[in-house]
Design a protein around this motif. Structure first.
Motif, PDB file in Angstrom:
ATOM      1  N   ILE A  36      -3.044  -3.836   2.705  1.00 43.08           N
ATOM      2  CA  ILE A  36      -1.995  -3.977   3.645  1.00 43.08           C
ATOM      3  C   ILE A  36      -2.205  -3.440   4.997  1.00 43.08           C
ATOM      4  CG2 ILE A  36       0.408  -3.695   3.890  1.00 43.08           C
ATOM      5  CD1 ILE A  36       1.141  -4.020   1.221  1.00 43.08           C
ATOM      6  N   PRO A  37      -2.823  -2.165   5.099  1.00 44.09           N
ATOM      7  CA  PRO A  37      -3.043  -1.768   6.369  1.00 44.09           C
ATOM      8  C   PRO A  37      -4.105  -2.508   6.903  1.00 44.09           C
ATOM      9  CG  PRO A  37      -2.826  -0.002   4.884  1.00 44.09           C
ATOM     10  CD  PRO A  37      -2.940  -1.177   4.153  1.00 44.09           C
ATOM     11  N   ALA A  38      -5.090  -3.049   6.358  1.00 43.35           N
ATOM     12  CA  ALA A  38      -5.985  -3.966   6.839  1.00 43.35           C
ATOM     13  C   ALA A  38      -5.739  -5.099   7.447  1.00 43.35           C
ATOM     14  CB  ALA A  38      -7.009  -4.283   5.684  1.00 43.35           C
ATOM     15  N   LEU A  39      -4.793  -5.960   6.638  1.00 43.25           N
ATOM     16  CA  LEU A  39      -4.190  -7.112   7.050  1.00 43.25           C
ATOM     17  C   LEU A  39      -3.218  -6.606   8.202  1.00 43.25           C
ATOM     18  CD1 LEU A  39      -3.075  -8.501   3.806  1.00 43.25           C
ATOM     19  CD2 LEU A  39      -4.439  -9.574   5.227  1.00 43.25           C
ATOM     20  N   LEU A  40      -2.516  -5.655   8.667  1.00 39.10           N
ATOM     21  CA  LEU A  40      -1.848  -5.254   9.624  1.00 39.10           C
ATOM     22  C   LEU A  40      -2.721  -5.000  10.936  1.00 39.10           C
ATOM     23  CD1 LEU A  40       0.618  -2.941   8.093  1.00 39.10           C
ATOM     24  CD2 LEU A  40       1.349  -5.446   8.673  1.00 39.10           C
ATOM     25  N   ALA A  41      -3.878  -4.391  10.604  1.00 36.91           N
ATOM     26  CA  ALA A  41      -4.939  -4.057  11.639  1.00 36.91           C
ATOM     27  C   ALA A  41      -5.406  -5.436  12.126  1.00 36.91           C
ATOM     28  CB  ALA A  41      -5.726  -3.377  11.124  1.00 36.91           C
ATOM     29  N   ASP A 101      13.256   1.755   4.815  1.00 35.65           N
ATOM     30  CA  ASP A 101      13.026   3.008   5.189  1.00 35.65           C
ATOM     31  C   ASP A 101      13.645   3.939   4.285  1.00 35.65           C
ATOM     32  OD1 ASP A 101      11.383   2.615   7.564  1.00 35.65           O
ATOM     33  OD2 ASP A 101      13.144   2.708   8.899  1.00 35.65           O
ATOM     34  N   SER A 102      14.958   3.816   3.636  1.00 36.12           N
ATOM     35  CA  SER A 102      15.647   4.381   2.773  1.00 36.12           C
ATOM     36  C   SER A 102      14.805   4.527   1.504  1.00 36.12           C
ATOM     37  CB  SER A 102      16.905   4.151   2.569  1.00 36.12           C
ATOM     38  OG  SER A 102      16.951   2.692   1.998  1.00 36.12           O
ATOM     39  N   LEU A 103      14.125   3.617   1.119  1.00 42.46           N
ATOM     40  CA  LEU A 103      13.346   3.380  -0.262  1.00 42.46           C
ATOM     41  C   LEU A 103      12.087   4.349   0.137  1.00 42.46           C
ATOM     42  CD1 LEU A 103      13.269   2.491  -2.953  1.00 42.46           C
ATOM     43  CD2 LEU A 103      11.804   0.184  -1.968  1.00 42.46           C
ATOM     44  N   LEU A 238      -5.795  11.452  -8.083  1.00 47.53           N
ATOM     45  CA  LEU A 238      -5.249  12.326  -7.271  1.00 47.53           C
ATOM     46  C   LEU A 238      -5.516  12.121  -5.634  1.00 47.53           C
ATOM     47  CD1 LEU A 238      -5.942  15.920  -8.934  1.00 47.53           C
ATOM     48  CD2 LEU A 238      -3.541  14.654  -8.486  1.00 47.53           C
ATOM     49  N   ILE A 239      -6.701  11.447  -5.546  1.00 48.27           N
ATOM     50  CA  ILE A 239      -7.135  11.264  -4.180  1.00 48.27           C
ATOM     51  C   ILE A 239      -6.262  10.093  -3.529  1.00 48.27           C
ATOM     52  CG2 ILE A 239      -9.091   9.984  -2.934  1.00 48.27           C
ATOM     53  CD1 ILE A 239     -11.061  11.766  -4.416  1.00 48.27           C
ATOM     54  N   VAL A 240      -6.320   9.080  -4.505  1.00 48.99           N
ATOM     55  CA  VAL A 240      -5.296   7.719  -4.125  1.00 48.99           C
ATOM     56  C   VAL A 240      -3.862   8.277  -3.831  1.00 48.99           C
ATOM     57  CG1 VAL A 240      -4.480   5.568  -4.862  1.00 48.99           C
ATOM     58  CG2 VAL A 240      -7.083   6.116  -5.279  1.00 48.99           C
ATOM     59  N   VAL A 241      -3.396   8.892  -4.715  1.00 48.40           N
ATOM     60  CA  VAL A 241      -1.987   9.529  -4.550  1.00 48.40           C
ATOM     61  C   VAL A 241      -1.763  10.336  -3.259  1.00 48.40           C
ATOM     62  CG1 VAL A 241      -0.188  10.783  -5.635  1.00 48.40           C
ATOM     63  CG2 VAL A 241      -1.348   9.529  -7.231  1.00 48.40           C
ATOM     64  N   ALA A 242      -2.577  11.136  -3.003  1.00 47.67           N
ATOM     65  CA  ALA A 242      -2.691  11.928  -1.749  1.00 47.67           C
ATOM     66  C   ALA A 242      -2.773  10.992  -0.669  1.00 47.67           C
ATOM     67  CB  ALA A 242      -3.871  13.022  -1.611  1.00 47.67           C
ATOM     68  N   LEU A 243      -3.481   9.987  -0.581  1.00 47.38           N
ATOM     69  CA  LEU A 243      -3.861   9.142   0.774  1.00 47.38           C
ATOM     70  C   LEU A 243      -2.310   8.363   0.684  1.00 47.38           C
ATOM     71  CD1 LEU A 243      -7.441   7.888   0.221  1.00 47.38           C
ATOM     72  CD2 LEU A 243      -6.445   9.383   1.767  1.00 47.38           C
ATOM     73  N   THR A 244      -1.965   7.806  -0.535  1.00 45.98           N
ATOM     74  CA  THR A 244      -0.700   7.105  -0.444  1.00 45.98           C
ATOM     75  C   THR A 244       0.573   7.928   0.168  1.00 45.98           C
ATOM     76  OG1 THR A 244      -1.564   6.094  -2.478  1.00 45.98           O
ATOM     77  CG2 THR A 244       1.103   5.765  -1.836  1.00 45.98           C
ATOM     78  N   SER A 249       4.148   8.858   4.493  1.00 48.22           N
ATOM     79  CA  SER A 249       4.670   9.811   5.519  1.00 48.22           C
ATOM     80  C   SER A 249       4.501   9.306   6.811  1.00 48.22           C
ATOM     81  CB  SER A 249       3.953  10.976   5.138  1.00 48.22           C
ATOM     82  OG  SER A 249       4.108  11.595   3.920  1.00 48.22           O
ATOM     83  N   TRP A 250       3.230   8.656   6.929  1.00 51.86           N
ATOM     84  CA  TRP A 250       3.087   8.251   8.382  1.00 51.86           C
ATOM     85  C   TRP A 250       4.002   7.165   8.755  1.00 51.86           C
ATOM     86  CZ3 TRP A 250      -0.201   9.320  12.656  1.00 51.86           C
ATOM     87  CH2 TRP A 250      -0.128   8.415  13.534  1.00 51.86           C
ATOM     88  N   ASP A 251       4.085   6.018   8.084  1.00 49.01           N
ATOM     89  CA  ASP A 251       4.986   5.074   8.231  1.00 49.01           C
ATOM     90  C   ASP A 251       6.484   5.605   8.412  1.00 49.01           C
ATOM     91  OD1 ASP A 251       3.242   3.250   8.174  1.00 49.01           O
ATOM     92  OD2 ASP A 251       3.307   2.840   5.905  1.00 49.01           O
ATOM     93  N   TYR A 252       6.752   6.544   7.775  1.00 49.18           N
ATOM     94  CA  TYR A 252       8.159   7.105   7.698  1.00 49.18           C
ATOM     95  C   TYR A 252       8.605   8.013   8.947  1.00 49.18           C
ATOM     96  CZ  TYR A 252      13.027   8.735   6.335  1.00 49.18           C
ATOM     97  OH  TYR A 252      14.133   8.837   6.120  1.00 49.18           O
ATOM     98  N   PHE A 253       7.730   8.570   9.313  1.00 48.15           N
ATOM     99  CA  PHE A 253       8.067  10.055  10.102  1.00 48.15           C
ATOM    100  C   PHE A 253       7.465   9.869  11.389  1.00 48.15           C
ATOM    101  CE2 PHE A 253       8.390  12.284   6.154  1.00 48.15           C
ATOM    102  CZ  PHE A 253       9.774  12.674   6.030  1.00 48.15           C
ATOM    103  N   ILE A 254       6.340   9.114  11.586  1.00 49.37           N
ATOM    104  CA  ILE A 254       5.472   8.941  12.792  1.00 49.37           C
ATOM    105  C   ILE A 254       5.806   7.513  13.502  1.00 49.37           C
ATOM    106  CG2 ILE A 254       3.163   8.773  13.901  1.00 49.37           C
ATOM    107  CD1 ILE A 254       4.483  11.511  12.548  1.00 49.37           C
ATOM    108  N   LYS A 255       5.761   6.660  12.705  1.00 49.03           N
ATOM    109  CA  LYS A 255       5.887   5.226  13.310  1.00 49.03           C
ATOM    110  C   LYS A 255       7.385   4.956  13.836  1.00 49.03           C
ATOM    111  CE  LYS A 255       2.410   2.475  11.189  1.00 49.03           C
ATOM    112  NZ  LYS A 255       1.865   1.167  10.643  1.00 49.03           N
TER     113      LYS A 255
END
Length: 255
Positions: A36-41, A101-103, A238-244, A249-255
């Motif tokens: 999804i980020p690749a498509l958005l980019a 956003d709420s979800l 664990l790596i994939v969950v951490a990246l998720t 977090s980026w989508d919710y708090f930064i964007k």
């Protein structure tokens, strides 16, 4: 927007992104975190990216499901497919009209809990354990509707959630959970895809191109799981969950 509007380099970028995503998703889920980020980019709008992502992800989940077929416990999955499909239909229809956003904050909390629980429980998923939910129908009603809805509504991390609940509630090993959840993943993907075809639009050329990449990646990833004891799955999980968590977090708090 179709591939004719893209620079030629995007053909290759999206193809290799799909191969990598299919590989990761067939093992621990989380492929949508990559695609999804690749498509958005590449300039695809959010709703169109989600819809097109469903098309390409169907190829990956179907390939993994076929590869794992002989290793799955199919009788209990029939209930899971049914309720997951219902949840996915509701979620994919709702995403066209609802702000997410709420979800996202709910998903962020659940992902963080999942990560911390598994990280601090060394033996989690190493071997089969006693099931916490004895009634398989109850498990699939609750988890099928919930995770099916989430997969239709947002998607990234669905496979990771399935693996977690199968280990935590059904007592599966991480390897067993990874194998059995692919059919459930496919059922929510295909239902969501039909809803998007019916109610929205899809970039077929991009989706089919990435779908080809998904087939390659999912085949390689699922074969790796079947040929090993699966001890690496927890670390990759664990790596994939951490990246998720970082992505949400980026989508919710930064964007």
């Amino acid at each position: 927007m179709g591939l004719e509007n893209f620079d030629v380099i995007y053909y290759f970028v999206l193809l290799f992104v799909a191969i990598f995503a299919g590989f990761i998703d067939s093992i621990v889920g989380g492929g949508g975190l990559i695609t999804i980020p690749a498509l958005l980019a590449c300039g695809v709008s959010p709703h169109l990216a989600i819809a097109t992502n469903k098309l390409q992800s169907v190829f990956g989940s179907l390939t993994a499901a076929f590869t794992y077929y002989k290793s799955t416990t199919l009788p209990h999955l029939i209930w899971g497919v049914f309720f997951t499909a219902i949840g996915a239909a509701i979620g994919s229809y709702g995403v066209l009209f609802v702000e997410d956003d709420s979800l996202k904050i709910i998903i962020l909390i659940c992902l963080t809990f999942t990560f911390l629980y598994i990280a601090f429980k060394p033996n989690f998923g190493k071997e089969e354990s006693k099931a916490k939910i004895k009634n398989i129908k109850i498990f699939h009603i609750i988890c099928g509707l919930t995770l099916g809805f989430y997969d239709g509504f947002l998607g990234p991390g669905t496979g990771s959630f399935w693996i977690f609940v199968c280990v935590f509630l059904l007592g599966f090993s991480m390897k067993q959970a990874s194998i059995n959840t692919k059919i459930l993943n496919f059922s929510s993907n295909i239902v969501a895809l039909f809803i998007f075809i019916w109610q929205y639009k899809i970039l077929w050329d991009i989706g089919l191109l990435m779908g080809f990449g998904q087939i390659i990646g999912a085949f390689l990833g699922s074969k790796l799981v079947l040929k090993t004891k699966g001890h690496f799955i927890k670390i990759l999980f664990l790596i994939v969950v951490a990246l998720t968590i970082i992505k949400v977090s980026w989508d919710y708090f930064i964007k």
